[in-house]
Design a protein around this motif. Structure first.
Motif, short mmCIF file in Angstrom:
data_model
loop_
_atom_site.label_atom_id
_atom_site.label_comp_id
_atom_site.label_asym_id
_atom_site.label_seq_id
_atom_site.Cartn_x
_atom_site.Cartn_y
_atom_site.Cartn_z
N MET A 121 0.86 -1.23 0.14
CA MET A 121 0.07 -0.21 -0.11
C MET A 121 1.07 1.23 -0.03
SD MET A 121 -3.23 -1.08 0.86
CE MET A 121 -4.14 -0.11 1.98
N ASN A 122 0.23 2.23 -0.60
CA ASN A 122 1.03 3.68 -0.61
C ASN A 122 1.57 3.99 0.95
OD1 ASN A 122 1.02 4.71 -3.08
ND2 ASN A 122 -0.87 5.38 -3.03
N GLY A 123 2.75 4.48 1.17
CA GLY A 123 3.07 5.03 2.41
C GLY A 123 3.84 3.99 3.21
N GLY A 125 6.37 2.36 2.91
CA GLY A 125 7.95 2.23 2.85
C GLY A 125 8.47 1.49 1.67
N LYS A 126 7.84 1.12 0.59
CA LYS A 126 8.03 0.28 -0.37
C LYS A 126 9.35 1.06 -1.15
CE LYS A 126 5.08 -0.14 -3.25
NZ LYS A 126 5.46 0.85 -4.26
N THR A 127 9.16 1.99 -1.55
CA THR A 127 10.41 2.72 -2.20
C THR A 127 11.46 2.81 -1.35
OG1 THR A 127 8.64 4.31 -3.39
CG2 THR A 127 10.73 4.75 -3.87
N THR A 128 11.40 3.06 -0.29
CA THR A 128 12.52 3.18 0.87
C THR A 128 13.12 1.88 0.95
OG1 THR A 128 11.45 5.05 1.94
CG2 THR A 128 13.47 4.39 2.89
N ARG A 153 1.36 6.77 -9.72
CA ARG A 153 1.61 7.83 -8.77
C ARG A 153 2.21 8.87 -9.13
NH1 ARG A 153 4.50 9.15 -4.23
NH2 ARG A 153 5.82 7.38 -4.37
N THR A 260 8.05 -2.61 8.06
CA THR A 260 8.75 -1.03 8.02
C THR A 260 8.45 -0.40 9.35
OG1 THR A 260 7.18 0.12 6.88
CG2 THR A 260 8.81 -1.01 5.59
N LYS A 261 9.15 0.65 9.61
CA LYS A 261 8.92 1.57 10.89
C LYS A 261 8.90 0.59 12.10
CE LYS A 261 6.62 4.00 7.28
NZ LYS A 261 5.25 4.70 6.84
N GLY A 288 14.45 2.45 10.41
CA GLY A 288 14.71 4.24 10.32
C GLY A 288 14.64 4.46 8.78
N GLN A 289 14.77 5.67 8.60
CA GLN A 289 14.81 6.20 7.07
C GLN A 289 16.04 6.23 6.19
OE1 GLN A 289 12.70 9.78 9.01
NE2 GLN A 289 11.10 9.46 7.09
#
Ligand code: GDP
Length: 308
Positions: A121-123, A125-128, A153, A260-261, A288-289
């Motif tokens: 789902m969006n947000g 953390g897939k891209t990261t 998107r 993630t997170k 983390g980011q």
């Protein structure tokens, strides 16, 4: 990390000789009272687990197994109650969360190009996560290609292209709104000319009810024949991770997860729910980011953080 679950289970105390009080919140402290209280302890434990994001059927399973273990043991001695309880929690969680692991890097060493498709789902953390994994593979000497197959998107292509630039890996992209399956096809074709290569396919972070996007995801799978399909899940979504896991598994078939997170997750129960309910492995967790905030998951890693 996981403070809430620790606190609810009474594991956060440093004191190894807890006093026998029933209302200080720690289940561990309750052990040592008469065995007829075990049912009450089981009920309290279940509530504590649910409050820490453990799904109801999993909380049921854990409290049943755990209480049976404690019932079997002589845990009346004041001094070691906490230790006995910790050990019981450890063995119980090991029992219910045991899943055959997947070692991504080892798998990739056996096939080139090794193709991984990422969904979520969006947000979440897939891209990261793709960027973190890309860097990890690059450091290990792989030629990494990212397929910018989120053509849906606004800004997604630029976002992944920027990551690619920072890490120094190739990003295959078409124009926004283009056919995402064609992008994945081109990426695999490009990588197949290069030894020891890995293709990481980004896909549009879809909402589960968008039929077109689900069909698109299936087409990417058909065209790129990924060796693995990984779902990114945000630990902060709590037990909703189970709903997402089920939906994506039904749509394309999921091999495992990246959660993630975790660094921001005070509850800690979703990992246990996920493993116990779906029996699919968590490959990595995001802590983390930055690119290095990626840890290869193992149940021992989780239990050590929870119990030590
Ligand atoms: P996507 O829409 O699924 O591709 O999500 P993004 O990769 O764009 O991430 C969404 C937000 O979550 C960004 O602000 C990321 O920096 C952040 N993020 C991703 N993974 C983690 C993580 O493991 N820990 C923390 N604290 N933030 C993360």
């Amino acid at each position: 990390m996981f403070e809430k679950l620790k606190e609810k289970l009474g594991l956060s105390k440093k004191d190894e000789t807890p006093t026998v009080t029933r209302d200080d919140g720690g289940i561990a402290d309750s052990i040592g009272t008469s065995s007829k209280d075990l049912n009450e302890i089981a009920a309290n434990l279940k509530i504590s687990l649910i409050e820490a994001d453990v799904a109801l059927p999993v909380a049921d399973r854990i409290s049943n197994i755990l209480l049976k273990k404690l019932d079997d043991k002589s845990v009346r001695l004041k001094g070691d109650r906490n230790a006995v309880f910790k050990e019981a929690v450890r063995t119980t969680l090991k029992e219910i969360a045991a899943v055959t692991p997947i070692d991504l890097v080892e798998m990739a060493s056996k096939k080139s190009p090794f193709v991984v498709m990422f969904v979520g789902m969006n947000g979440t953390g897939k891209t990261t996560s793709i960027a973190k994994i890309a860097e990890n593979f690059k450091e290990k000497g792989y030629y990494v290609v990212i397929a910018a197959s989120d053509t849906f998107r606004a800004g997604a292509i630029e976002q992944i292209a920027l990551h690619g630039e920072k890490i120094g890996v190739k990003v295959i992209k078409h124009q926004a709104g283009g056919d995402p399956a064609a992008v994945s096809f081109d990426a695999v074709k490009h990588a197949s000319k290069i030894e020891k290569s890995v293709v990481l396919i980004d896909t549009a972070g879809r909402m589960q009810n968008n039929k077109n996007l689900l069909e698109e995801m299936k087409k990417i799978k058909r065209i790129s024949s990924p060796d693995l399909i990984l779902l990114t899940l945000d630990a902060l979504s709590g037990t909703d991770v189970l709903t997402q896991a089920k939906l994506f598994d039904e749509a394309v078939g999921i091999n495992g997860y990246i959660v993630t997170k975790i660094d921001a997750d005070a509850k800690g129960g979703c990992v246990i729910s996920l493993l116990s309910e779906t029996k699919k492995p968590i490959l990595y967790i995001g802590t983390g980011q930055t690119y290095s905030d990626l840890v290869q998951f193992s149940l021992d890693w989780y239990l050590n953080r929870l119990l030590n």
